[in-house]
Design an enzyme around this catalytic site. Structure first.
Site, mmCIF file in Angstrom:
data_model
loop_
_atom_site.group_PDB
_atom_site.id
_atom_site.type_symbol
_atom_site.label_atom_id
_atom_site.label_comp_id
_atom_site.label_asym_id
_atom_site.label_seq_id
_atom_site.Cartn_x
_atom_site.Cartn_y
_atom_site.Cartn_z
ATOM 1 N N GLU A 52 -1.467 -5.687 8.580
ATOM 2 C CA GLU A 52 -0.722 -5.124 9.700
ATOM 3 C C GLU A 52 -1.399 -5.414 11.028
ATOM 4 O O GLU A 52 -2.627 -5.442 11.122
ATOM 5 C CB GLU A 52 -0.586 -3.606 9.527
ATOM 6 N N GLU A 60 9.084 -4.217 10.894
ATOM 7 C CA GLU A 60 9.453 -2.902 10.384
ATOM 8 C C GLU A 60 9.890 -1.966 11.500
ATOM 9 O O GLU A 60 9.216 -1.820 12.514
ATOM 10 C CB GLU A 60 8.288 -2.262 9.617
ATOM 11 N N LYS A 103 -1.002 -9.631 2.834
ATOM 12 C CA LYS A 103 -0.290 -9.131 4.015
ATOM 13 C C LYS A 103 -1.190 -8.147 4.750
ATOM 14 O O LYS A 103 -1.864 -7.334 4.116
ATOM 15 C CB LYS A 103 1.015 -8.434 3.629
ATOM 16 N N ASP A 116 -1.005 -6.374 -0.470
ATOM 17 C CA ASP A 116 -1.275 -5.695 0.797
ATOM 18 C C ASP A 116 -2.770 -5.474 1.000
ATOM 19 O O ASP A 116 -3.475 -5.055 0.083
ATOM 20 C CB ASP A 116 -0.572 -4.338 0.804
ATOM 21 N N ASP A 148 0.825 -1.200 0.000
ATOM 22 C CA ASP A 148 0.000 0.000 0.000
ATOM 23 C C ASP A 148 0.866 1.259 0.000
ATOM 24 O O ASP A 148 0.365 2.378 -0.091
ATOM 25 C CB ASP A 148 -1.000 0.005 1.157
ATOM 26 N N SER A 149 2.186 1.056 0.043
ATOM 27 C CA SER A 149 3.138 2.155 -0.162
ATOM 28 C C SER A 149 2.949 2.784 -1.535
ATOM 29 O O SER A 149 3.444 3.891 -1.794
ATOM 30 C CB SER A 149 4.577 1.650 -0.015
#
Length: 274
Positions: free
Chosen positions: A115, A182, A113, A83, A44-45
């Site tokens: 978070e 991270e 993925k 993501d 999502d970057s």
């Protein structure tokens, strides 16, 4: 040979380092894949490096599906990690499973993925039960930037270090096949890596992790708005692009491009008789 979640498991077992890079489009994914990277993260970057947002919070499921689908067409050997964007799994298990399924069926990701630590373990369990592999992500989780008060290293004191270890063990128990660490102190990341049976993928977490991931625009020197401390620039592609574009502008301006070899021909008689 196609990389799979079993590739990650075997790498951990054999002490082999895993490589992961981001890609968001067909052409880049094709190049990254041809170089032999183990995994491509459609992160999502993309909100920041592709869409110009200040953070990742505005990225939607449709954005992720659109870019993941393009990457899947270009990458044939890398494990494609899609993501889960902000609020795509935070509103309940049912929403999470449906959105994870969309990334797989519409975006053609090989896994997803998301978070979070203990607080998302119920979500991880249900997605895994739906036969969708999950890569967890703990430490600095960019979608929680407002809760953290900015991009800050996590696990620097006793309480947060203990929480990180508990989160790592929890996501493993919930069924994650790997976990991204991270912005975690390298000594703590090494300890977590030793404790887990699943591989750790570090980003700003030191060399003791089982693998590493970077945003390709960072490591190639393309994205210059902000460069995190943990980034090493392996090439200055941005400078090469600028030189090429300036040369193009100059050649068009002085009439040296296009040359005759770049042009198509027609019978002069046709032109004469038009």
């Amino acid at each position: 040979m196609k990389n799979t979640v079993m590739t990650f498991k075997e790498a951990k077992k054999n002490g082999e380092k895993l490589t992961m890079l981001t890609a968001y489009d067909y052409s880049t994914a094709k190049i990254v894949d041809e170089c032999g990277v183990n995994s491509i993260l459609v992160g999502d970057s993309l909100g920041m490096v592709m869409l110009g947002y200040e953070d990742t919070l505005s990225v939607t499921m449709d954005d992720m599906i659109h870019h993941t689908k393009a990457v899947a067409k270009g990458a044939k050997n890398a494990l494609i990690v899609g993501d889960m964007p902000f609020m795509s799994y935070n509103t309940g298990v049912r929403d999470a499973v449906i959105n994870a399924g969309r990334l797989m069926s519409e975006g053609r990701a090989n896994c997803v993925k998301l978070e979070g630590g203990k607080e998302v373990c119920d979500v991880i369990e249900k997605i895994v039960e739906a036969k969708i592999p999950v890569c967890a992500h703990i430490g600095l989780t960019p979608q929680a930037i407002n809760a953290f008060g900015g991009f800050k290293v996590q696990g620097k004191n006793m309480d947060s270090a203990k929480k990180l270890i508990k989160d790592a063990l929890a996501v493993q128990k919930a069924g994650a096949f790997a976990v991204v660490l991270e912005c975690v102190p390298s000594e703590l990341a090494s300890k977590v890596t030793e404790m887990l049976d699943i591989p750790t993928i570090g980003i700003g977490a030191g060399a003791g992790c089982d693998g590493q991931v970077l945003v390709n625009q960072d490591m190639l020197g393309i994205y210059s708005d902000f460069t995190p401390k943990f980034v090493r620039k392996f090439a200055n592609t941005g400078d090469v692009m600028r030189e090429g574009i300036k040369s193009y502008i100059e050649a068009v301006s002085d009439g040296s491009f296009p040359e005759e070899k770049h042009c198509f021909k027609i019978d002069p008689e046709i032109i004469k008789n038009i």
